[in-house]
Design a protein around this motif. Sequence first.
Motif, PDB file in Angstrom:
ATOM      1  N   ARG A  37      57.832  48.749  -0.046  1.00  0.00           N
ATOM      2  CA  ARG A  37      56.740  48.886   1.266  1.00  0.00           C
ATOM      3  C   ARG A  37      55.690  48.316   0.759  1.00  0.00           C
ATOM      4  O   ARG A  37      54.957  47.518   1.280  1.00  0.00           O
ATOM      5  CB  ARG A  37      56.708  50.369   1.498  1.00  0.00           C
ATOM      6  CG  ARG A  37      57.717  50.823   2.444  1.00  0.00           C
ATOM      7  CD  ARG A  37      57.264  51.862   3.003  1.00  0.00           C
ATOM      8  NE  ARG A  37      57.368  53.273   2.107  1.00  0.00           N
ATOM      9  CZ  ARG A  37      58.324  53.908   1.540  1.00  0.00           C
ATOM     10  NH1 ARG A  37      59.515  53.636   1.915  1.00  0.00           N
ATOM     11  NH2 ARG A  37      58.159  54.742   0.524  1.00  0.00           N
ATOM     12  N   GLN A  38      55.186  48.120  -0.467  1.00  0.00           N
ATOM     13  CA  GLN A  38      54.021  47.887  -0.993  1.00  0.00           C
ATOM     14  C   GLN A  38      54.021  46.340  -0.992  1.00  0.00           C
ATOM     15  O   GLN A  38      52.819  45.590  -0.583  1.00  0.00           O
ATOM     16  CB  GLN A  38      53.552  48.225  -2.247  1.00  0.00           C
ATOM     17  CG  GLN A  38      52.901  49.687  -2.442  1.00  0.00           C
ATOM     18  CD  GLN A  38      52.991  50.306  -3.770  1.00  0.00           C
ATOM     19  OE1 GLN A  38      53.306  49.650  -4.662  1.00  0.00           O
ATOM     20  NE2 GLN A  38      52.095  51.612  -4.038  1.00  0.00           N
ATOM     21  N   LEU A  39      54.995  45.672  -1.388  1.00  0.00           N
ATOM     22  CA  LEU A  39      55.337  44.479  -1.402  1.00  0.00           C
ATOM     23  C   LEU A  39      55.223  43.770   0.055  1.00  0.00           C
ATOM     24  O   LEU A  39      54.493  42.457   0.432  1.00  0.00           O
ATOM     25  CB  LEU A  39      56.554  43.944  -2.035  1.00  0.00           C
ATOM     26  CG  LEU A  39      56.400  44.051  -3.611  1.00  0.00           C
ATOM     27  CD1 LEU A  39      57.838  43.812  -4.186  1.00  0.00           C
ATOM     28  CD2 LEU A  39      55.592  43.292  -4.298  1.00  0.00           C
ATOM     29  N   ARG A  40      55.839  44.388   0.969  1.00  0.00           N
ATOM     30  CA  ARG A  40      55.621  44.162   2.446  1.00  0.00           C
ATOM     31  C   ARG A  40      54.488  44.183   3.024  1.00  0.00           C
ATOM     32  O   ARG A  40      54.023  43.092   3.770  1.00  0.00           O
ATOM     33  CB  ARG A  40      56.876  44.799   3.277  1.00  0.00           C
ATOM     34  CG  ARG A  40      58.295  44.361   2.962  1.00  0.00           C
ATOM     35  CD  ARG A  40      59.089  45.424   3.827  1.00  0.00           C
ATOM     36  NE  ARG A  40      60.553  44.883   3.686  1.00  0.00           N
ATOM     37  CZ  ARG A  40      61.478  45.750   4.040  1.00  0.00           C
ATOM     38  NH1 ARG A  40      61.371  46.908   4.843  1.00  0.00           N
ATOM     39  NH2 ARG A  40      62.639  45.274   3.999  1.00  0.00           N
ATOM     40  N   ARG A  41      53.912  44.929   2.840  1.00  0.00           N
ATOM     41  CA  ARG A  41      52.096  45.325   3.043  1.00  0.00           C
ATOM     42  C   ARG A  41      51.309  44.142   2.498  1.00  0.00           C
ATOM     43  O   ARG A  41      50.607  43.688   3.256  1.00  0.00           O
ATOM     44  CB  ARG A  41      51.839  46.734   2.655  1.00  0.00           C
ATOM     45  CG  ARG A  41      50.549  46.941   3.414  1.00  0.00           C
ATOM     46  CD  ARG A  41      49.974  48.632   3.027  1.00  0.00           C
ATOM     47  NE  ARG A  41      51.171  49.612   3.407  1.00  0.00           N
ATOM     48  CZ  ARG A  41      51.643  50.291   2.460  1.00  0.00           C
ATOM     49  NH1 ARG A  41      51.095  50.555   1.161  1.00  0.00           N
ATOM     50  NH2 ARG A  41      52.470  51.335   2.687  1.00  0.00           N
ATOM     51  N   LEU A  42      51.601  43.860   1.116  1.00  0.00           N
ATOM     52  CA  LEU A  42      50.762  42.850   0.656  1.00  0.00           C
ATOM     53  C   LEU A  42      51.082  41.413   1.357  1.00  0.00           C
ATOM     54  O   LEU A  42      50.091  40.804   1.556  1.00  0.00           O
ATOM     55  CB  LEU A  42      51.145  42.771  -0.681  1.00  0.00           C
ATOM     56  CG  LEU A  42      50.484  41.675  -1.816  1.00  0.00           C
ATOM     57  CD1 LEU A  42      49.070  42.098  -1.858  1.00  0.00           C
ATOM     58  CD2 LEU A  42      51.066  41.738  -2.999  1.00  0.00           C
ATOM     59  N   ALA A  43      52.439  41.092   1.638  1.00  0.00           N
ATOM     60  CA  ALA A  43      52.543  39.832   2.091  1.00  0.00           C
ATOM     61  C   ALA A  43      52.277  40.091   3.595  1.00  0.00           C
ATOM     62  O   ALA A  43      51.560  38.551   4.217  1.00  0.00           O
ATOM     63  CB  ALA A  43      54.226  39.980   2.390  1.00  0.00           C
ATOM     64  N   ALA A  44      52.124  41.013   4.288  1.00  0.00           N
ATOM     65  CA  ALA A  44      51.622  41.078   5.804  1.00  0.00           C
ATOM     66  C   ALA A  44      50.266  40.904   5.585  1.00  0.00           C
ATOM     67  O   ALA A  44      49.487  39.860   6.503  1.00  0.00           O
ATOM     68  CB  ALA A  44      51.903  42.531   6.334  1.00  0.00           C
TER      69      ALA A  44
END
Length: 106
Positions: A37-44
């Motif tokens: 979830r943190q990686l997806r948030r970072l990418a977004a």
Amino acid sequence: MFDIGIEKFALLLVLAVIIFGPDQLPRVARQAGQTLRQLRRLAANATSDLKEGLGPEYADLDLADLNPRRFIQKHLIEDVDEPRQVERLGAGLHGRGRAPYDTEAT
């Protein structure tokens, strides 16, 4: 996204139980989910920062269009009108057949 069948998933689950143990597996799965979830948030956030930094003229920018395969497909193959030309273009890209600019065989 991932091409994992039921057999491969079961094998991964058995390996995870063996490596981490049945009592530690829920904690490891929870941490993996949080990390994802943190990686997806970072990418977004990075994508939105990039679009914001480029300005309003690039508001409709789709980063997936920058993938080389998609770029070639969009700008070269979609512009071809006849299906025969698409076949010849594909053959020329793969080194088989005649090049798309070979007009002797037409």
